[in-house]
Design an enzyme around this catalytic site. Structure first.
Site, PDB file in Angstrom:
ATOM      1  N   PHE A  88       0.852  -1.186   0.000  1.00  0.00           N
ATOM      2  CA  PHE A  88       0.000   0.000   0.000  1.00  0.00           C
ATOM      3  C   PHE A  88       0.890   1.239   0.000  1.00  0.00           C
ATOM      4  CE2 PHE A  88      -2.720   3.168   2.233  1.00  0.00           C
ATOM      5  CZ  PHE A  88      -3.703   3.254   1.258  1.00  0.00           C
ATOM      6  N   ASP A 159       6.906  -2.762   8.729  1.00  0.00           N
ATOM      7  CA  ASP A 159       5.549  -2.269   8.483  1.00  0.00           C
ATOM      8  C   ASP A 159       4.626  -3.445   8.763  1.00  0.00           C
ATOM      9  OD1 ASP A 159       3.084  -1.529   7.494  1.00  0.00           O
ATOM     10  OD2 ASP A 159       3.867  -0.511   5.725  1.00  0.00           O
ATOM     11  N   HIS A 162      -0.497  -5.245   8.613  1.00  0.00           N
ATOM     12  CA  HIS A 162      -1.328  -6.429   8.384  1.00  0.00           C
ATOM     13  C   HIS A 162      -1.069  -7.522   9.419  1.00  0.00           C
ATOM     14  CE1 HIS A 162      -1.297  -5.525   3.726  1.00  0.00           C
ATOM     15  NE2 HIS A 162      -1.803  -4.544   4.443  1.00  0.00           N
ATOM     16  N   GLN A 185      -6.653   1.168  11.075  1.00  0.00           N
ATOM     17  CA  GLN A 185      -7.671   1.667  10.152  1.00  0.00           C
ATOM     18  C   GLN A 185      -8.849   0.701  10.115  1.00  0.00           C
ATOM     19  OE1 GLN A 185      -8.058   0.010   6.988  1.00  0.00           O
ATOM     20  NE2 GLN A 185      -9.581   1.410   6.160  1.00  0.00           N
ATOM     21  N   LYS A 188      -8.529  -3.023   9.293  1.00  0.00           N
ATOM     22  CA  LYS A 188      -7.438  -3.799   9.879  1.00  0.00           C
ATOM     23  C   LYS A 188      -7.948  -4.815  10.894  1.00  0.00           C
ATOM     24  CE  LYS A 188      -4.182  -1.840   7.505  1.00  0.00           C
ATOM     25  NZ  LYS A 188      -4.982  -0.937   6.667  1.00  0.00           N
ATOM     26  N   ARG A 217       6.872  18.682  22.285  1.00  0.00           N
ATOM     27  CA  ARG A 217       6.722  19.223  23.643  1.00  0.00           C
ATOM     28  C   ARG A 217       6.896  18.113  24.680  1.00  0.00           C
ATOM     29  NH1 ARG A 217       1.187  22.208  25.784  1.00  0.00           N
ATOM     30  NH2 ARG A 217       2.117  23.327  27.566  1.00  0.00           N
ATOM     31  N   TYR A 224       5.302  25.952  27.185  1.00  0.00           N
ATOM     32  CA  TYR A 224       5.338  25.866  25.725  1.00  0.00           C
ATOM     33  C   TYR A 224       6.771  25.881  25.188  1.00  0.00           C
ATOM     34  CZ  TYR A 224       0.431  26.779  26.384  1.00  0.00           C
ATOM     35  OH  TYR A 224      -0.872  26.701  26.806  1.00  0.00           O
ATOM     36  N   ARG A 234      -1.075  12.536  18.419  1.00  0.00           N
ATOM     37  CA  ARG A 234      -1.614  11.892  19.617  1.00  0.00           C
ATOM     38  C   ARG A 234      -2.949  11.198  19.323  1.00  0.00           C
ATOM     39  NH1 ARG A 234      -0.033  17.094  21.754  1.00  0.00           N
ATOM     40  NH2 ARG A 234      -2.207  17.723  21.506  1.00  0.00           N
TER      41      ARG A 234
END
Length: 390
Positions: A88, A159, A162, A185, A188, A217, A224, A234
């Protein structure tokens, strides 16, 4: 005569009271982002333990998981990352988004995983990482790739989009390389609609990734003070709560698919013109994200017509991925200094697989054994009709 129709396979995604309870738990804790809640932290611990890694970092999606992993591995503009040509597009795009060059190499014609010999031939002084993709849940040849990594000093980034729960000679994904990436996703093997995770073998790299995934951060920053470049990758608390429940379903679903695939594979093998994906026996715990098979010699147009015929009969069928170098997106940035034809010449197996391969969604393998016989009969009818029409 009406064509045979597929049975009603289990729906996907699967969910129940565990997901509902988790969502309410996340809702009522009063903090819906990871810096104030506890669901993401809990999911990371549970997912890491399940996959044999000391650390996991949950992120927004699988593509971001790859991009973040590459970044903390030191990949940047001008570097090269070797990827399979048959995968993919996220595998190459994550490289290219960092300004690096994605170098596609050929795959094995039987397992569809990256070819270690082709990988070794593609290594240059600019290669910074090698990215095996565990196609359809079957782990790539990590023996040969691990040896290549040790000899060259080039790290592996798995990767594993799968390959949730998969194993190689008894070893879990998190035990096979220092870094690996997953996707959650909607299609999956476990899902919250979207989401991803990166596994790490050491605390220092994990902490670097944590800071980058939170806009550069540090955790305790209140002024900050952004230490490094990054982005907001996140994962939210609701998705993590769902994923905790999904993780609890994973092993049972894999066990069912591992029972069904040998039955379907043998039935497919008996159909004239059909060659199912080969299972490497060293991949001794295969999560079976797809049920894949080839029809060698069929044209791409014929294969596409076959898929339409299977869909019309009720099977969740799809054409195989296009070679990454045969997409317009690949050539926008971070492509090697080669032409499409030159890459195609180096990737003959990819060229063939992308033309003649079909895959069925993993929910087919959650059906009954009788469903496997009906599925194979439908494939046999559709293949015979398609080949006869050539």
């Amino acid at each position: 005569m009406n064509p045979r129709q597929a049975p009603e396979f289990p729906s996907w995604p699967q969910f129940g009271d565990d997901e509902r309870t988790g969502l309410i738990r996340a809702l009522e804790q009063g903090q819906w982002w990871r810096m104030g809640g506890s669901e993401v932290d809990s999911f990371e611990r549970e997912f890491a333990a399940h996959h044999g890694a000391p650390y996991a970092l949950a992120v927004t999606n699988g593509t971001h998981a790859l991009e973040l992993a590459l970044q903390v591995m030191g990949v940047g503009p001008g570097d090269e990352v070797i990827v399979p040509a048959f995968t993919f597009i996220s595998s190459s795009q994550a490289v290219q988004r960092l300004g690096a060059v994605a170098v596609p190499v050929d795959v094995d014609p039987d397992t569809y995983n990256i070819d270690p010999v082709a990988t070794a031939a593609a290594v240059t002084s600019r290669t910074r990482a090698i990215m095996p993709v565990h196609m359809a849940g079957q782990i790539a040849d990590m023996d040969a790739l691990g040896k290549l990594s040790a000899e060259t000093g080039i790290p592996l980034l798995q990767d594993a989009a799968h390959a949730h729960g998969a194993r190689w000679q008894g070893k879990r994904v998190g035990e096979l390389s220092p870094v690996s990436a997953f996707s959650f996703q909607n299609g999956k093997l476990m899902t919250a609609g979207e989401g991803g995770a990166v596994l790490f073998s050491d605390a220092e790299t994990y902490e670097k990734a944590f800071i980058r995934h939170s806009c550069g951060r540090p955790r305790t920053d209140r002024r900050y003070f952004h230490e490094t470049s990054g982005s907001n990758f996140r994962l939210n608390e609701f998705s993590a709560a769902v994923l905790r429940a999904q993780l609890g379903r994973l092993d049972g679903q894999i066990a069912t698919r591992q029972q069904r695939w040998p039955v379907l594979q043998e039935l497919l093998r008996q159909i004239p013109g059909v060659v199912p994906q080969t299972v490497d026996p060293r991949a001794d715990h295969n999560s079976h994200y797809m049920a894949m098979f080839r029809i060698p010699g069929i044209s791409e147009e014929g294969r596409n017509a076959l898929v339409e015929s299977l869909v019309a009969r009720g099977l969740p069928a799809f054409v195989a991925f296009r070679a990454v170098y045969r997409t317009d997106a690949f050539w926008e940035t971070g492509a090697p200094d080669m032409t499409v034809d030159e890459l195609a010449e180096l990737c003959p197996h990819t060229e063939a697989i992308t033309q003649d391969c079909v895959w069925l969604q993993h929910r087919v393998l959650l059906g009954t054994e009788e469903d496997m016989h009906i599925t194979a009969a439908i494939v046999a009818e559709a293949v015979a009709e398609t080949l006869a029409a050539r």
